[in-house]
Scaffold this motif. Sequence first.
Motif, PDB file in Angstrom:
ATOM      1  N   LEU A  11       1.003  -4.811  35.256  1.00  0.00           N
ATOM      2  CA  LEU A  11       1.203  -4.178  36.693  1.00  0.00           C
ATOM      3  C   LEU A  11       2.520  -3.595  36.717  1.00  0.00           C
ATOM      4  O   LEU A  11       2.491  -2.407  37.521  1.00  0.00           O
ATOM      5  CB  LEU A  11       0.962  -5.498  37.621  1.00  0.00           C
ATOM      6  CG  LEU A  11      -0.273  -5.980  37.976  1.00  0.00           C
ATOM      7  CD1 LEU A  11      -0.356  -7.141  38.990  1.00  0.00           C
ATOM      8  CD2 LEU A  11      -1.365  -4.858  38.722  1.00  0.00           C
ATOM      9  N   LEU A  12       3.532  -4.019  36.308  1.00  0.00           N
ATOM     10  CA  LEU A  12       4.829  -3.256  36.208  1.00  0.00           C
ATOM     11  C   LEU A  12       4.737  -1.950  35.591  1.00  0.00           C
ATOM     12  O   LEU A  12       4.985  -0.934  35.879  1.00  0.00           O
ATOM     13  CB  LEU A  12       5.750  -4.033  35.646  1.00  0.00           C
ATOM     14  CG  LEU A  12       6.620  -5.190  36.469  1.00  0.00           C
ATOM     15  CD1 LEU A  12       7.161  -6.313  35.332  1.00  0.00           C
ATOM     16  CD2 LEU A  12       7.305  -4.588  37.645  1.00  0.00           C
ATOM     17  N   LEU A  13       4.137  -2.030  34.331  1.00  0.00           N
ATOM     18  CA  LEU A  13       3.773  -0.637  33.778  1.00  0.00           C
ATOM     19  C   LEU A  13       2.903   0.418  34.317  1.00  0.00           C
ATOM     20  O   LEU A  13       3.091   1.480  34.613  1.00  0.00           O
ATOM     21  CB  LEU A  13       3.436  -0.940  32.312  1.00  0.00           C
ATOM     22  CG  LEU A  13       4.469  -1.745  31.446  1.00  0.00           C
ATOM     23  CD1 LEU A  13       3.774  -1.848  29.980  1.00  0.00           C
ATOM     24  CD2 LEU A  13       5.717  -0.672  31.122  1.00  0.00           C
ATOM     25  N   SER A  14       1.811  -0.273  34.924  1.00  0.00           N
ATOM     26  CA  SER A  14       0.933   0.634  35.662  1.00  0.00           C
ATOM     27  C   SER A  14       1.479   1.349  37.003  1.00  0.00           C
ATOM     28  O   SER A  14       1.284   2.399  37.370  1.00  0.00           O
ATOM     29  CB  SER A  14      -0.326  -0.183  35.983  1.00  0.00           C
ATOM     30  OG  SER A  14      -0.172  -1.071  37.402  1.00  0.00           O
ATOM     31  N   ASN A  15       2.435   0.530  37.749  1.00  0.00           N
ATOM     32  CA  ASN A  15       2.984   1.075  38.582  1.00  0.00           C
ATOM     33  C   ASN A  15       3.959   2.021  38.445  1.00  0.00           C
ATOM     34  O   ASN A  15       4.597   2.985  39.383  1.00  0.00           O
ATOM     35  CB  ASN A  15       3.388   0.001  39.667  1.00  0.00           C
ATOM     36  CG  ASN A  15       2.725  -0.610  40.419  1.00  0.00           C
ATOM     37  OD1 ASN A  15       2.231  -0.156  41.708  1.00  0.00           O
ATOM     38  ND2 ASN A  15       2.115  -1.826  40.117  1.00  0.00           N
ATOM     39  N   VAL A  16       4.609   1.943  37.474  1.00  0.00           N
ATOM     40  CA  VAL A  16       5.844   3.060  36.994  1.00  0.00           C
ATOM     41  C   VAL A  16       4.644   4.435  36.861  1.00  0.00           C
ATOM     42  O   VAL A  16       5.081   5.493  37.279  1.00  0.00           O
ATOM     43  CB  VAL A  16       6.357   2.722  35.643  1.00  0.00           C
ATOM     44  CG1 VAL A  16       7.144   4.122  35.003  1.00  0.00           C
ATOM     45  CG2 VAL A  16       7.338   1.526  35.729  1.00  0.00           C
ATOM     46  N   PHE A  17       3.478   4.154  36.031  1.00  0.00           N
ATOM     47  CA  PHE A  17       2.816   5.590  36.040  1.00  0.00           C
ATOM     48  C   PHE A  17       2.340   6.031  37.576  1.00  0.00           C
ATOM     49  O   PHE A  17       2.190   7.147  37.596  1.00  0.00           O
ATOM     50  CB  PHE A  17       1.561   5.362  35.011  1.00  0.00           C
ATOM     51  CG  PHE A  17       1.915   5.265  33.808  1.00  0.00           C
ATOM     52  CD1 PHE A  17       1.870   6.522  33.105  1.00  0.00           C
ATOM     53  CD2 PHE A  17       2.156   4.114  32.781  1.00  0.00           C
ATOM     54  CE1 PHE A  17       2.312   6.726  31.699  1.00  0.00           C
ATOM     55  CE2 PHE A  17       2.449   4.223  31.624  1.00  0.00           C
ATOM     56  CZ  PHE A  17       2.631   5.643  30.997  1.00  0.00           C
TER      57      PHE A  17
END
Length: 114
Positions: free
Chosen positions: A7-13
């Motif tokens: 979720l952290l990585l997806s939210n960066v994108f």
Amino acid sequence: MNTILLLLLSNVFMTVAWYGHLKFGHDLPLWKVVLISWGIAFFEYCLAVPANRLGYGQFSGFQLKIMQEVITLAIFLGFAVLVLKEKFAWNYMAAFVCLGGAAYFAFAFNTPKA
């Protein structure tokens, strides 16, 4: 933990896809900016869908959504301050405290399973 990391990585994108054009690409026509954002958002979906699939069961659907919103706002806070050079004001902090309260109530109590 995999759910939170994804979720952290997806939210960066997602943040870059939705708000990156506010800082970069002003010389591009809007249709190109939309296509570029869609391309970036593809990678957000490639991370968010597995995050929710892996997390469901350990977390309820409600908890996953609240977690995602808190992560989104935390990522956006860093983006707004570091990339967009916006000032973080007291009223934004008050809003984050209220959202923290929402997250507390979502995770602090056992809720009945469907």
